[in-house]
Design a protein around this motif. Structure first.
Motif, mmCIF file in Angstrom:
data_model
loop_
_atom_site.group_PDB
_atom_site.id
_atom_site.type_symbol
_atom_site.label_atom_id
_atom_site.label_comp_id
_atom_site.label_asym_id
_atom_site.label_seq_id
_atom_site.Cartn_x
_atom_site.Cartn_y
_atom_site.Cartn_z
ATOM 1 N N VAL A 203 2.129 13.496 5.651
ATOM 2 C CA VAL A 203 3.172 12.770 4.520
ATOM 3 C C VAL A 203 1.697 12.393 3.193
ATOM 4 O O VAL A 203 2.295 12.921 2.223
ATOM 5 N N ARG A 204 0.992 11.053 3.480
ATOM 6 C CA ARG A 204 0.470 11.020 2.246
ATOM 7 C C ARG A 204 -1.188 12.208 2.093
ATOM 8 O O ARG A 204 -1.410 11.942 0.627
ATOM 9 N N LYS B 190 1.188 13.998 -0.429
ATOM 10 C CA LYS B 190 2.572 13.327 -0.482
ATOM 11 C C LYS B 190 3.395 13.815 -0.750
ATOM 12 O O LYS B 190 3.964 14.680 -1.750
ATOM 13 N N PRO C 156 7.417 13.475 1.625
ATOM 14 C CA PRO C 156 7.420 12.571 2.452
ATOM 15 C C PRO C 156 8.596 13.846 3.658
ATOM 16 O O PRO C 156 8.460 12.815 4.261
ATOM 17 N N THR C 157 8.201 14.538 4.153
ATOM 18 C CA THR C 157 8.727 15.453 4.422
ATOM 19 C C THR C 157 7.449 16.306 5.425
ATOM 20 O O THR C 157 8.313 17.115 6.461
ATOM 21 N N HIS D 236 6.300 15.550 8.354
ATOM 22 C CA HIS D 236 6.142 14.940 9.318
ATOM 23 C C HIS D 236 5.756 16.234 10.643
ATOM 24 O O HIS D 236 6.355 17.193 10.166
#
Length: 150
Positions: free
Chosen positions: A46-47, A50, A52-53, A55
């Motif tokens: 995620v980081r 950048k 958010p999906t 995973h």
């Protein structure tokens, strides 16, 4: 019922989770087995990306679909170090995976019974066999070591 294979696969998922820590992501790792073969491995990015999906479960599902050249993963088992969130459980259900094995419960985001349970919802057209707590101590320990807010 936990098997020796479950423990071996969870150890592989833990290796992935450690890689996530190296890139300052949440230490979550996932692997996918199908017909006795490890066909996918991933960790949270995620980081790093950048995104958010990004995973571990979603990345591993994409890899597994590519490996099998199919969007249906009915003979697959997903192993993940932390109880999947609603987004990941939704993707697991949509992919047709038959079994999910996870280590640590996630009391903030878990969608396999901790916060909500999408794996056995009668209103959904798919069910998922879930085995919880495989190497949970090691999985929880890794979360506690993480500099990322989990």
């Amino acid at each position: 019922m936990t098997t020796k294979t479950d423990e071996i696969c969870m150890r592989e998922a833990l290796k992935e989770a450690r890689q996530a820590m190296g890139s300052r992501d949440r230490p979550v790792g996932a692997v996918i087995m199908s017909q006795g073969q490890l066909i996918a491995r991933a960790h949270d990015q995620v980081r790093l990306l950048k995104d958010p999906t990004a995973h571990a479960v979603l990345i591993a599902l994409t890899q597994a679909a590519n490996a099998l050249q199919s969007d249906v993963l009915t003979d697959a088992t997903v192993y993940v170090t932390v109880e999947p969130c609603a987004m990941c459980v939704g993707a697991i259900l949509l992919s047709g995976v038959s079994r999910l094995v996870f280590g640590a419960a996630d009391l903030k985001l878990g969608a396999c019974g901790s916060v909500l349970d999408l794996t056995n919802n009668e209103r959904l057209n798919r069910r998922l066999v879930v085995d919880r707590g495989v190497l949970s101590g090691e999985c929880h320990a890794l979360l506690r070591k993480s500099p990322v807010n989990v």
